[in-house]
Scaffold this motif. Structure first.
Motif, PDB file in Angstrom:
ATOM      1  N   ALA A  32       0.810  -1.226   0.000  1.00 19.22           N
ATOM      2  CA  ALA A  32       0.000   0.000   0.000  1.00 19.22           C
ATOM      3  C   ALA A  32       0.838   1.269   0.000  1.00 19.22           C
ATOM      4  O   ALA A  32       0.294   2.369  -0.125  1.00 19.22           O
ATOM      5  N   GLY A  33       2.162   1.109   0.142  1.00 18.54           N
ATOM      6  CA  GLY A  33       3.025   2.283   0.201  1.00 18.54           C
ATOM      7  C   GLY A  33       2.806   3.098   1.459  1.00 18.54           C
ATOM      8  O   GLY A  33       3.017   4.314   1.476  1.00 18.54           O
ATOM      9  N   ASP A  34       2.392   2.452   2.544  1.00 16.35           N
ATOM     10  CA  ASP A  34       2.034   3.181   3.763  1.00 16.35           C
ATOM     11  C   ASP A  34       2.300   2.310   4.984  1.00 16.35           C
ATOM     12  O   ASP A  34       1.442   1.556   5.438  1.00 16.35           O
ATOM     13  N   LYS A  35       3.479   2.425   5.538  1.00 11.44           N
ATOM     14  CA  LYS A  35       3.856   1.655   6.728  1.00 11.44           C
ATOM     15  C   LYS A  35       3.177   2.191   7.982  1.00 11.44           C
ATOM     16  O   LYS A  35       2.718   1.426   8.828  1.00 11.44           O
ATOM     17  N   GLU A  36       3.084   3.523   8.091  1.00 12.06           N
ATOM     18  CA  GLU A  36       2.580   4.147   9.315  1.00 12.06           C
ATOM     19  C   GLU A  36       1.121   3.783   9.594  1.00 12.06           C
ATOM     20  O   GLU A  36       0.739   3.544  10.748  1.00 12.06           O
ATOM     21  N   SER A  37       0.296   3.762   8.547  1.00 10.33           N
ATOM     22  CA  SER A  37      -1.111   3.449   8.750  1.00 10.33           C
ATOM     23  C   SER A  37      -1.300   2.039   9.296  1.00 10.33           C
ATOM     24  O   SER A  37      -2.145   1.801  10.172  1.00 10.33           O
ATOM     25  N   TYR A  38      -0.500   1.095   8.813  1.00 11.05           N
ATOM     26  CA  TYR A  38      -0.637  -0.277   9.291  1.00 11.05           C
ATOM     27  C   TYR A  38       0.031  -0.477  10.642  1.00 11.05           C
ATOM     28  O   TYR A  38      -0.354  -1.375  11.399  1.00 11.05           O
ATOM     29  N   GLN A  39       0.991   0.375  10.972  1.00  8.47           N
ATOM     30  CA  GLN A  39       1.518   0.379  12.336  1.00  8.47           C
ATOM     31  C   GLN A  39       0.420   0.796  13.305  1.00  8.47           C
ATOM     32  O   GLN A  39       0.238   0.195  14.364  1.00  8.47           O
ATOM     33  N   TYR A  40      -0.355   1.819  12.920  1.00  6.66           N
ATOM     34  CA  TYR A  40      -1.482   2.241  13.751  1.00  6.66           C
ATOM     35  C   TYR A  40      -2.510   1.112  13.893  1.00  6.66           C
ATOM     36  O   TYR A  40      -2.998   0.839  14.996  1.00  6.66           O
ATOM     37  N   LEU A  41      -2.845   0.461  12.793  1.00  3.09           N
ATOM     38  CA  LEU A  41      -3.860  -0.586  12.841  1.00  3.09           C
ATOM     39  C   LEU A  41      -3.455  -1.711  13.786  1.00  3.09           C
ATOM     40  O   LEU A  41      -4.277  -2.232  14.542  1.00  3.09           O
ATOM     41  N   VAL A  42      -2.166  -2.075  13.782  1.00  2.16           N
ATOM     42  CA  VAL A  42      -1.669  -3.111  14.688  1.00  2.16           C
ATOM     43  C   VAL A  42      -1.763  -2.628  16.134  1.00  2.16           C
ATOM     44  O   VAL A  42      -2.209  -3.362  17.026  1.00  2.16           O
ATOM     45  N   GLU A  43      -1.349  -1.403  16.374  1.00  3.73           N
ATOM     46  CA  GLU A  43      -1.377  -0.858  17.732  1.00  3.73           C
ATOM     47  C   GLU A  43      -2.806  -0.715  18.248  1.00  3.73           C
ATOM     48  O   GLU A  43      -3.076  -0.944  19.430  1.00  3.73           O
ATOM     49  N   SER A  44      -3.727  -0.347  17.357  1.00  7.07           N
ATOM     50  CA  SER A  44      -5.114  -0.132  17.779  1.00  7.07           C
ATOM     51  C   SER A  44      -5.751  -1.419  18.301  1.00  7.07           C
ATOM     52  O   SER A  44      -6.618  -1.378  19.187  1.00  7.07           O
ATOM     53  N   VAL A  45      -5.324  -2.550  17.768  1.00  3.63           N
ATOM     54  CA  VAL A  45      -5.846  -3.835  18.243  1.00  3.63           C
ATOM     55  C   VAL A  45      -5.442  -4.051  19.699  1.00  3.63           C
ATOM     56  O   VAL A  45      -6.239  -4.505  20.529  1.00  3.63           O
ATOM     57  N   ARG A  46      -4.195  -3.694  20.034  1.00  5.10           N
ATOM     58  CA  ARG A  46      -3.706  -3.905  21.402  1.00  5.10           C
ATOM     59  C   ARG A  46      -4.379  -2.964  22.395  1.00  5.10           C
ATOM     60  O   ARG A  46      -4.440  -3.259  23.580  1.00  5.10           O
ATOM     61  N   ARG A  47      -4.911  -1.849  21.932  1.00  5.28           N
ATOM     62  CA  ARG A  47      -5.599  -0.917  22.819  1.00  5.28           C
ATOM     63  C   ARG A  47      -7.092  -1.218  22.940  1.00  5.28           C
ATOM     64  O   ARG A  47      -7.781  -0.632  23.771  1.00  5.28           O
ATOM     65  N   PHE A  48      -7.585  -2.119  22.101  1.00 10.49           N
ATOM     66  CA  PHE A  48      -9.003  -2.466  22.135  1.00 10.49           C
ATOM     67  C   PHE A  48      -9.284  -3.355  23.345  1.00 10.49           C
ATOM     68  O   PHE A  48      -8.461  -4.187  23.714  1.00 10.49           O
TER      69      PHE A  48
END
Length: 288
Positions: free
Chosen positions: A236-252
């Protein structure tokens, strides 16, 4: 894949629901592992999904090895769609869940078994609600590719899960897949889901969740933090967005906590089912 249920005594349910409504406001929230102002989160999340909209479905296939398709089929199977229903799919911009609901209702075999008449089919309304217009545009394009551009059963709505534009007691079903962890106030989204559902209406949420098997958890964490962001950069040419998505799971919230939140919103017969050891979970509840 055992089902787990959450029960409440009536007295404590009333008190919990009152305190639940009174606690819908806070001042700070999480954006991945960052703490941000509430008013900033929706913009930050919006930027993430604007960036990933065009590659969202491809990345879902890559990240899950195609398993997300089976998870969504399981979600729709639990919904048991029927002709003439009014259904709301929230955070469903690309149409992945909505198309499955549509296919289930319009299936020739299903219609024959249920002896569905054309009048009931024409009354079917599947509302696809998403706060991000870019995600909705992807869904509309996919609908056009399926020959459903002008289909009246599919209605595309730009809207906020925390402040839905639909009437009270207007929906037979409500689904949200991989979306509720991105809202600023989960409690508000749950309250809105309860408000728009009719009595007897079903709430269903498919969400990435928490693995509780130690060895599997370690492998899952390694894959999540070391592989997924790099896949996002590569595809997707976007590392930061998927870093957020991974982190958001841990905060759920963990499965039990989220189930309690659903019950506190007023839903009855709350239960959840872990899939793939808790990588994802399907939570459900009924408005009685």
């Amino acid at each position: 894949m055992a089902l787990r249920s959450v029960s409440r005594r009536l007295g404590s349910r009333i008190l919990n629901h009152r305190s639940f409504v009174a606690s819908l406001h806070s001042h700070a929230t999480s954006f991945g592992f960052q703490e941000v102002k509430e008013e900033d989160k929706s913009k930050l999340v919006g930027n993430v999904f604007t960036n990933v909209a065009s590659s969202y479905d491809i990345m879902n296939d890559v990240m899950s090895g195609g398993l997300h398709r089976l998870w969504k089929e399981r979600l729709v199977g639990k919904l048991s769609p029927f002709a003439g229903m009014k259904h709301l799919d929230v955070a469903g911009g690309t149409g992945d869940v909505a198309f499955r609901i549509y296919d289930a209702i319009y299936s020739v075999k299903r219609r024959a078994l249920q002896k569905v008449d054309e009048a009931s089919l024409e009354e079917t309304q599947i509302y696809v609600c998403d706060i991000n217009p870019n995600m909705l545009n992807v869904g509309k394009q996919r609908a056009a590719e399926r020959g459903l551009r002008d289909n009246k059963s599919l209605v595309w709505v730009e809207g906020n899960a925390e402040a839905l534009s639909f009437d009270n007691n207007s929906m037979d079903g409500y689904t949200i897949a991989f979306g509720i962890r991105n809202v600023t106030h989960i409690e508000k989204a749950l309250a809105e889901a309860y408000r728009v559902l009719k009595r007897g209406g079903r709430f269903l949420c498919l969400e990435l969740s928490h693995v509780d098997i130690p060895i599997f958890k370690n492998l899952y964490d390694l894959y999540s933090f070391q592989v997924i962001p790099h896949l996002g950069e590569l595809i997707a040419g976007d590392k930061e967005s998927y870093q957020y998505l991974v982190e958001s799971v841990r905060r759920f919230p963990p499965q039990e906590k989220f189930a309690s939140m659903i019950a506190d919103a007023g839903f009855e017969k709350v239960e959840y089912e872990n899939l793939v050891g808790g990588v994802v979970a399907i939570h459900s509840g009924i408005k009685l």
